[in-house]
Structures are given as structure tokens and as C-alpha cells.
Write a protein that holds these residues in place. Structure first.
Motif, mmCIF file in Angstrom:
data_model
loop_
_atom_site.group_PDB
_atom_site.id
_atom_site.type_symbol
_atom_site.label_atom_id
_atom_site.label_comp_id
_atom_site.label_asym_id
_atom_site.label_seq_id
_atom_site.Cartn_x
_atom_site.Cartn_y
_atom_site.Cartn_z
ATOM 1 N N ASP A 125 0.843 -1.194 0.000
ATOM 2 C CA ASP A 125 0.000 0.000 0.000
ATOM 3 C C ASP A 125 0.876 1.241 0.000
ATOM 4 O O ASP A 125 1.989 1.234 0.539
ATOM 5 C CB ASP A 125 -0.897 0.027 1.236
ATOM 6 C CG ASP A 125 -1.852 -1.152 1.299
ATOM 7 O OD1 ASP A 125 -2.263 -1.628 0.221
ATOM 8 O OD2 ASP A 125 -2.174 -1.600 2.410
ATOM 9 N N LEU A 154 -0.939 9.686 -5.816
ATOM 10 C CA LEU A 154 -1.082 8.237 -5.964
ATOM 11 C C LEU A 154 -1.507 7.607 -4.645
ATOM 12 O O LEU A 154 -0.973 7.935 -3.588
ATOM 13 C CB LEU A 154 0.257 7.632 -6.413
ATOM 14 C CG LEU A 154 0.357 6.106 -6.480
ATOM 15 C CD1 LEU A 154 -0.554 5.563 -7.583
ATOM 16 C CD2 LEU A 154 1.802 5.671 -6.740
ATOM 17 N N LYS A 213 -2.422 3.552 -3.454
ATOM 18 C CA LYS A 213 -2.644 2.144 -3.773
ATOM 19 C C LYS A 213 -3.149 1.458 -2.516
ATOM 20 O O LYS A 213 -2.471 1.427 -1.492
ATOM 21 C CB LYS A 213 -1.371 1.450 -4.256
ATOM 22 C CG LYS A 213 -1.585 -0.039 -4.564
ATOM 23 C CD LYS A 213 -0.312 -0.699 -5.066
ATOM 24 C CE LYS A 213 -0.534 -2.197 -5.294
ATOM 25 N NZ LYS A 213 -0.735 -2.918 -4.010
ATOM 26 N N THR A 273 -6.287 -2.004 -5.857
ATOM 27 C CA THR A 273 -6.749 -0.836 -6.611
ATOM 28 C C THR A 273 -5.751 0.311 -6.493
ATOM 29 O O THR A 273 -5.236 0.592 -5.412
ATOM 30 C CB THR A 273 -8.125 -0.358 -6.111
ATOM 31 O OG1 THR A 273 -9.058 -1.446 -6.181
ATOM 32 C CG2 THR A 273 -8.640 0.787 -6.962
ATOM 33 N N VAL A 274 -5.511 0.958 -7.615
ATOM 34 C CA VAL A 274 -4.629 2.122 -7.663
ATOM 35 C C VAL A 274 -5.467 3.346 -8.018
ATOM 36 O O VAL A 274 -6.211 3.338 -9.007
ATOM 37 C CB VAL A 274 -3.513 1.947 -8.716
ATOM 38 C CG1 VAL A 274 -2.628 3.198 -8.758
ATOM 39 C CG2 VAL A 274 -2.684 0.722 -8.420
ATOM 40 N N TYR A 275 -5.355 4.385 -7.188
ATOM 41 C CA TYR A 275 -6.033 5.649 -7.443
ATOM 42 C C TYR A 275 -4.986 6.678 -7.849
ATOM 43 O O TYR A 275 -3.928 6.775 -7.238
ATOM 44 C CB TYR A 275 -6.766 6.137 -6.195
ATOM 45 C CG TYR A 275 -7.832 5.192 -5.700
ATOM 46 C CD1 TYR A 275 -9.135 5.255 -6.202
ATOM 47 C CD2 TYR A 275 -7.535 4.232 -4.734
ATOM 48 C CE1 TYR A 275 -10.113 4.373 -5.745
ATOM 49 C CE2 TYR A 275 -8.507 3.351 -4.274
ATOM 50 C CZ TYR A 275 -9.794 3.430 -4.781
ATOM 51 O OH TYR A 275 -10.756 2.563 -4.331
ATOM 52 N N MET A 276 -5.317 7.462 -8.898
ATOM 53 C CA MET A 276 -4.360 8.444 -9.421
ATOM 54 C C MET A 276 -5.061 9.767 -9.684
ATOM 55 O O MET A 276 -6.240 9.787 -10.060
ATOM 56 C CB MET A 276 -3.751 7.940 -10.728
ATOM 57 C CG MET A 276 -3.115 6.565 -10.659
ATOM 58 S SD MET A 276 -3.201 5.727 -12.279
ATOM 59 C CE MET A 276 -4.954 5.374 -12.402
ATOM 60 N N LYS A 303 -9.187 5.466 -11.139
ATOM 61 C CA LYS A 303 -8.754 4.224 -10.513
ATOM 62 C C LYS A 303 -8.559 3.163 -11.581
ATOM 63 O O LYS A 303 -9.147 3.208 -12.664
ATOM 64 C CB LYS A 303 -9.768 3.744 -9.482
ATOM 65 C CG LYS A 303 -11.084 3.237 -10.057
ATOM 66 C CD LYS A 303 -11.972 2.680 -8.937
ATOM 67 C CE LYS A 303 -13.280 2.112 -9.494
ATOM 68 N NZ LYS A 303 -14.143 1.538 -8.427
ATOM 69 N N ALA A 312 -4.540 -2.777 -9.869
ATOM 70 C CA ALA A 312 -3.099 -2.831 -9.627
ATOM 71 C C ALA A 312 -2.437 -3.935 -10.431
ATOM 72 O O ALA A 312 -1.212 -3.946 -10.586
ATOM 73 C CB ALA A 312 -2.831 -3.038 -8.134
ATOM 74 N N ALA A 349 -0.402 -0.176 -14.755
ATOM 75 C CA ALA A 349 -0.176 0.215 -13.365
ATOM 76 C C ALA A 349 1.199 -0.182 -12.862
ATOM 77 O O ALA A 349 1.603 0.211 -11.765
ATOM 78 C CB ALA A 349 -1.250 -0.397 -12.467
ATOM 79 N N THR A 387 2.921 1.257 -9.402
ATOM 80 C CA THR A 387 2.955 0.432 -8.199
ATOM 81 C C THR A 387 4.385 0.109 -7.766
ATOM 82 O O THR A 387 4.608 -0.315 -6.632
ATOM 83 C CB THR A 387 2.170 -0.870 -8.409
ATOM 84 O OG1 THR A 387 2.696 -1.581 -9.549
ATOM 85 C CG2 THR A 387 0.700 -0.588 -8.645
ATOM 86 N N CYS A 424 5.354 1.701 -4.717
ATOM 87 C CA CYS A 424 4.651 1.271 -3.505
ATOM 88 C C CYS A 424 5.259 0.036 -2.854
ATOM 89 O O CYS A 424 4.774 -0.411 -1.821
ATOM 90 C CB CYS A 424 3.185 0.975 -3.849
ATOM 91 S SG CYS A 424 2.309 2.402 -4.527
#
Length: 267
Positions: free
Chosen positions: A104, A119, A121, A125-128, A160, A163, A168, A172, A175
Motif C-alpha cells: 500500500d 497516488l 494504492k 486498486t490504484v487511485y491516481m 482508478k 493494480a 499500473a 505500483t 509502492c
């Protein structure tokens, strides 16, 4: 706040009653206030003259570095801020990212004044969220009308994606705490001891290391866990500086509020 309040109450009682003790002493001082002040001054001077304990006494710089990297690699999470070289396109990547060993993360990154990306994560799910400068900088080779359309659709808005998706992967990578600290547990046995200092108020010792033309300065906490607090590099090829903080603190991976555009649904 409690300690501050109690201290203030103690001081008020001393002034009102003409006492010199508080919190445990139940008898008045029979000496004068001047005598008391002189004793306190003498005690303070005596304490200041006492030699301070040397941090990591008896350890070489290399041994301190090994302890620092072991402690840092063992942390469940941390926050990393600073500048690192962009290996793919040149320039410098500016990072402010909290990340943990579950993969995360939450934070921001930008490239030499070319905008900024946020960003988050959380799990799979990845939010940008990209600003306009970032979108335009990353789309220089695209037709202008396509770039304008993308900016109108995406700039300043949360998106979103999975991941696990191919798009992505680059995101990621920021992360993965184990990847970010890859090889850290090995330490650097060639480091030498430097001066004592502070990093954002935390007492620290500096360690100097060199590998060919590459020179590094490590800042290691001397109180509590011997975490790495900062790493400065004057390497000709990889110059930069990174700070490490918020060890073992939760990573703020809350889902963004409001509307979130599902990129996967558009493909």
C-alpha cells in the motif's frame, strides 16, 4: 498538554506560597530565594559539564550502518521524501510517499517542474490524480487535440485502475517497500563515523561512505531504533537526497472522496 498544565499549576503554587518544591515535596525550603536560585544555577552548570554518552560507543561506522539498515529494512512502513534520479528519461523525480510492506502507498511524485501526480494504492486498486502540467509533459508525442481532450477529461480528477493491469506497473513500483529498500539489510561495512547532529529534531550520527566516485552521507537515529533518517548522495550519476520518517505508522490509503473515474471501464 497534561505535563504543561501541571507545570504551570506548580509554578503558580510556588509563587503564591513562597515554596521551592512541587509534586512530592511536602515541606518548605528554609533558605532564601537567592540561595535557592544559586543552588539551581550551580546544579545546572554541573550537569552541563558532565560528559555526554557517546552514541553507539565502541562500534565502527560499518557496524552502525549495518544496524541502521537492518532496523530500517525491518520496519513495517515508512515515509520517504526527497529527490531521486529518473533512470528512464533523465532529470529528477520528487517523491513524498508513505508505503508499507503490504504494497500500500499514498503520496505524490513529480518530475522537474513538469507537474505532479497523486497516488494511492490500497490493496488491488490504484487511485491516481494528475495535474494539467503532468498530463501534457507525459503526452508530448501525442497529437495536440488528443492531449487537450485528455486534459479536459482527466486533469485534477481522481481515477482508478486495477493494480494488476499492465499500465499500473510503473506506478505500483513506487509502492513496494521491500523493492525500495532492496539490499538495505546488507548494510555498508565501509562506512566511517562522522559528527553528531539532528534530523528534523531527532538526534543522529552521520556516516560517510564511498564507492569509487560515489560518495554518500547517512544519518542514523541515536535514540530509539537506529533507523536511517536521511541519505545524501553526491554520486556523479545518481545524486540526490532522501529522508525517511513515520516508521511503523499507518499508511493513509483511504479511498478518495467524490466521483472516481474507472479507467478500466473505458478500455
Amino acid at each position: 498538554m497534561r505535563r504543561t498544565t501541571l507545570a504551570a499549576l506548580c509554578l503558580a503554587a510556588v509563587v503564591a506560597a513562597g515554596l521551592t518544591g512541587c509534586g512530592g515535596e511536602d515541606k518548605a525550603d528554609t533558605g532564601t530565594s537567592r540561595d535557592s536560585a544559586e543552588r539551581k544555577t550551580a546544579e545546572k552548570e554541573k550537569r552541563s559539564q558532565e560528559p555526554k554518552e557517546e552514541p553507539f560507543a565502541g562500534l565502527t561506522g560499518g557496524e552502525i550502518a549495518e544496524k541502521a539498515f537492518k532496523a530500517t529494512a525491518g520496519a513495517s512502513s515508512l515515509r520517504m521524501t526527497g529527490d531521486v534520479p529518473d533512470d528512464s528519461g533523465g532529470g529528477t523525480v520528487h517523491i513524498d510517499m508513505a508505503l508499507n510492506k503490504r504494497g500500500d502507498c499514498a503520496g505524490t511524485m513529480g518530475l522537474d517542474g513538469q507537474g505532479e501526480a497523486e497516488l494511492i494504492k490500497a490493496g488491488d486498486t490504484v487511485y491516481m490524480k494528475y495535474d494539467e502540467k503532468f498530463l501534457r509533459a507525459q503526452s508530448k508525442e501525442e497529437p495536440e487535440e488528443d492531449v487537450d481532450a485528455a486534459v479536459a477529461l482527466l486533469a485534477g480528477k481522481w481515477m482508478k485502475t486495477s493494480a494488476e493491469g499492465s499500465d499500473a506497473g510503473d506506478l505500483t513500483g513506487f509502492c513496494d517497500l521491500d523493492q525500495a529498500l532492496g539490499g538495505a539489510e546488507d548494510g555498508d561495512g565501509r562506512a566511517t563515523r562522522g559528527r553528531t547532529t539532528t534530523v528534523d529534531g531527532t538526534p543522529a550520527i552521520t556516516l560517510e561512505a564511498q564507492d569509487g566516485d560515489d560518495r554518500f552521507t547517512l544519518y542514523v537515529a541515536t535514540e530509539g531504533e537506529p533507523y536511517l533518517l536521511r541519505l545524501d548522495s553526491t554520486s556523479p550519476t545518481d545524486p540526490g537526497s532522501l529522508s525517511f520518517s513515520d516508521y511503523d505508522e499507518p499508511v493513509p490509503v483511504e479511498k478518495p472522496a467524490g466521483d472516481v473515474l474507472d479507467i478500466d471501464s473505458l478500455s
